[in-house]
Scaffold this motif. Sequence first.
Motif, PDB file in Angstrom:
ATOM      1  N   ASP A   1       0.877  -1.172   0.000  1.00 34.40           N
ATOM      2  CA  ASP A   1       0.000   0.000   0.000  1.00 34.40           C
ATOM      3  C   ASP A   1       0.915   1.223   0.000  1.00 34.40           C
ATOM      4  OD1 ASP A   1      -1.470   2.194   1.252  1.00 34.40           O
ATOM      5  OD2 ASP A   1      -2.970   0.743   1.933  1.00 34.40           O
TER       6      ASP A   1
ATOM      7  N   ALA B   1      -0.776   6.691  -2.367  1.00 34.42           N
ATOM      8  CA  ALA B   1      -2.009   7.073  -1.686  1.00 34.42           C
ATOM      9  C   ALA B   1      -2.235   8.570  -1.465  1.00 34.42           C
ATOM     10  CB  ALA B   1      -2.103   6.334  -0.344  1.00 34.42           C
TER      11      ALA B   1
ATOM     12  N   ASN C   1      -4.440  12.158  -1.938  1.00 32.26           N
ATOM     13  CA  ASN C   1      -5.870  12.392  -1.738  1.00 32.26           C
ATOM     14  C   ASN C   1      -6.465  13.134  -2.917  1.00 32.26           C
ATOM     15  OD1 ASN C   1      -5.799  11.199   0.896  1.00 32.26           O
ATOM     16  ND2 ASN C   1      -4.712  13.040   1.557  1.00 32.26           N
TER      17      ASN C   1
ATOM     18  N   HIS D   1       3.797  12.200  -0.107  1.00 35.04           N
ATOM     19  CA  HIS D   1       3.309  11.197  -1.050  1.00 35.04           C
ATOM     20  C   HIS D   1       4.426  10.802  -2.023  1.00 35.04           C
ATOM     21  CE1 HIS D   1      -0.677  13.117   0.063  1.00 35.04           C
ATOM     22  NE2 HIS D   1      -0.752  11.876   0.514  1.00 35.04           N
TER      23      HIS D   1
ATOM     24  N   HIS E   1      -3.930   3.356  -2.281  1.00 30.35           N
ATOM     25  CA  HIS E   1      -5.100   3.605  -1.425  1.00 30.35           C
ATOM     26  C   HIS E   1      -5.431   5.104  -1.422  1.00 30.35           C
ATOM     27  CE1 HIS E   1      -7.659   1.973   1.832  1.00 30.35           C
ATOM     28  NE2 HIS E   1      -7.478   3.121   2.454  1.00 30.35           N
TER      29      HIS E   1
ATOM     30  N   TYR F   1     -12.016   6.465   8.752  1.00 32.54           N
ATOM     31  CA  TYR F   1     -10.779   6.053   8.084  1.00 32.54           C
ATOM     32  C   TYR F   1     -10.363   4.665   8.595  1.00 32.54           C
ATOM     33  CZ  TYR F   1      -5.837   6.726   6.571  1.00 32.54           C
ATOM     34  OH  TYR F   1      -4.595   6.628   5.997  1.00 32.54           O
TER      35      TYR F   1
ATOM     36  N   ASP G   1      -9.836   1.026   6.712  1.00 35.93           N
ATOM     37  CA  ASP G   1      -8.581   0.277   6.807  1.00 35.93           C
ATOM     38  C   ASP G   1      -8.800  -1.141   7.339  1.00 35.93           C
ATOM     39  OD1 ASP G   1      -6.277   1.273   5.633  1.00 35.93           O
ATOM     40  OD2 ASP G   1      -6.097   2.877   7.114  1.00 35.93           O
TER      41      ASP G   1
ATOM     42  N   TYR H   1       2.597  -1.317   4.467  1.00 35.44           N
ATOM     43  CA  TYR H   1       2.008   0.021   4.397  1.00 35.44           C
ATOM     44  C   TYR H   1       3.138   1.043   4.377  1.00 35.44           C
ATOM     45  CZ  TYR H   1      -2.431  -2.167   5.626  1.00 35.44           C
ATOM     46  OH  TYR H   1      -3.552  -2.938   5.625  1.00 35.44           O
TER      47      TYR H   1
ATOM     48  N   VAL I   1       3.670   4.350   4.644  1.00 31.88           N
ATOM     49  CA  VAL I   1       2.885   5.504   5.099  1.00 31.88           C
ATOM     50  C   VAL I   1       3.725   6.288   6.109  1.00 31.88           C
ATOM     51  CG1 VAL I   1       0.716   6.183   6.216  1.00 31.88           C
ATOM     52  CG2 VAL I   1       0.760   4.117   4.812  1.00 31.88           C
TER      53      VAL I   1
ATOM     54  N   GLN J   1       1.073   8.360  11.049  1.00 34.27           N
ATOM     55  CA  GLN J   1      -0.044   7.409  11.068  1.00 34.27           C
ATOM     56  C   GLN J   1       0.321   6.101  11.774  1.00 34.27           C
ATOM     57  OE1 GLN J   1      -2.528   7.175   7.535  1.00 34.27           O
ATOM     58  NE2 GLN J   1      -1.720   9.120   6.815  1.00 34.27           N
TER      59      GLN J   1
HETATM   60  N1  ARG Z   1      -4.398   8.949   1.888  1.00 28.57           N
HETATM   61  C1  ARG Z   1      -3.643   8.863   3.101  1.00 28.57           C
HETATM   62  C2  ARG Z   1      -2.856  10.155   3.322  1.00 28.57           C
HETATM   63  O1  ARG Z   1      -2.672  10.932   2.413  1.00 28.57           O
HETATM   64  C3  ARG Z   1      -2.692   7.703   3.132  1.00 28.57           C
HETATM   65  C4  ARG Z   1      -3.320   6.336   3.053  1.00 28.57           C
HETATM   66  C5  ARG Z   1      -2.392   5.265   3.476  1.00 28.57           C
HETATM   67  N2  ARG Z   1      -2.941   3.941   3.368  1.00 28.57           N
HETATM   68  C6  ARG Z   1      -3.815   3.394   4.201  1.00 28.57           C
HETATM   69  N3  ARG Z   1      -4.237   2.181   3.958  1.00 28.57           N
HETATM   70  N4  ARG Z   1      -4.297   4.051   5.250  1.00 28.57           N
HETATM   71  O2  ARG Z   1      -2.406  10.415   4.423  1.00 28.57           O
END
Ligand code: ARG
Length: 579
Positions: A119, A122, A124, A133, A159, A315, A319, A337, A339, A343
Amino acid sequence: MADPIVYVEQRIAAAFAKVGGAAAVGVDTAVRASDRADAQVNGSLALAKAMGLKPHEVATKVLEVAEIKDICSDAQVAGPGFINLTFNNQFLARELMSSSASDKLGVRDATKPRKIVIDYSAPNVAKEMHVGHLRSTVIGDALVRMLMFVGNTVVRENHVGDWGTPFGMLIEHLVDSGETHAANELSVGDLDSFYRSARKKFDDSEPFQARARARVVLLQSGDKETLRLWKLLVAESTRYFQMIYRTLGVLLEGTDIMGESAYNALLPQVVERLGKLKMLTTSDGAEVVFAEGFVNRENQPLPLIIRKTDGGYNYATSDLACVIDRVERLNADLLLYVVGAPQAQHLQMVAAVAKQAGWLQAPREMVHVSFGNVLGADKKMLKTRSGDTVKLDALLTEAVERAAAAVSEKNPELSDAAKADIARIVGLGAVKYADLSTDRIKDYTFDWDRMLSFDGNTAPYLQYAHARICSIFRRANIKRASVRNFSPTISHAAERDLAMRVLQFDSALWDTIDKYSPHRLCTYLYDLAASFSSFYEQCPVLKAETETERDSRLMLCDLTARVMQTGLGVLGIEAPEQM
Ligand code: ARG
């Protein structure tokens, strides 16, 4: 298997077991690179303690029974009981040949290939894709490539954030600005100004707020016209994201998008299944799960909100649905992930709840490949001079322009087309490498001059080492493939050092994969380039003294270039043949 150290380690471990029997269990028999010899083992100290003997005695016994004659030309007990090992040159030559003969340059395949969902990226919808990103995209792309390289099945999932309450205000703003105008704004990547105007209206106007709220309800109830407008927003933004991916040269495709909205149909099931398991609690009108071991600052149990007071999902809910989908539909063994660090707690809680619910059972695992921030020269989050989010397409264009200047200076004779191509490869490589070469957990400072420098741990330095080797062959008009099965003779120290480095590609790549840390491979490639550089200074190749020596060195050069190109390749970075 190529790395001589990994090779000898197995033989040494067997010798320790022979000498120590049960006492050897748990003794660290690791073989490590050393300045004294090629490698050193210091496990005799621990084994001596366990057996009540002198370390020197144990080391001597270990060497007596160790079957390493075909690998080592010398093995000595030194100091209190260290074992110093020197590899046999014929053994190194044999390993070089087997590396050269394999497409994977001696890298071992995964013993148990896994199905891995990764993942990453991702961004937005209707919001600028920011440097965070970019980091996720670049690190994720490198991991995808290396995990596939060693034989795993990798499923890429992007995602994207394409659902939730902000879409109420975004759709109303779309209606106000007119579809064509909005589409134009979004498709050229003016995502932030679109988002900001919507946000401003939402903050300033109550009637707009009311419209936005009503729109969210319409969206969630599946109103046709609302869905059409929502799709328009998603399509225009993802078109922009895809353009960035293509420029960057990452593997992500439109079909890899598995946005939050893709899990909508699963959300009621998440609630139902958690309910059946008696894991749901009502707290302040919301349905929550108290995951074991999570507390807030006041030491109160921390809830993971599954369903909000207004009935909307969260959210975390999507997930959780995501975990179910990845395990039950895709049958993945490993969920990665990529990320940002902020998070971490969210993902830990999702993992804890999924485990508690029995959706994520060992050996299946979920790993957060976390990363730090990208900072500007002021050590604050990278921003433009006016304080805006840096636009990624502008950033990438600047990288290529700056590289073009450097390339023209270095090699003015190249044709314009060649210059442009090299500039693209060097510029993008520099941006990616700057990101990948710092430990991902740490923040890193975005610095044009440093990342584009031809010296130091940078993409241009590594790419240049590769191009230099290509030019040796070009000048002499020798086909690279023609030297691949020469058998090398290793004599000079710098030659030996380079040979050892080349053979470490296997363990360097595996070390990188085991820790999901691309910077480890970067460090290796940098060391390889440095070894090549000192080899090339000390060991004439085309002007070698004998033909055998020349052939041997050409073979070593070709293999070095292949390791460099392949190593950069799994990082998602190209290696031009000239620059
Ligand atoms: N869209 C989210 C962001 O910009 C990140 C998503 C990451 N992936 C997940 N499965 N939560 O912070």
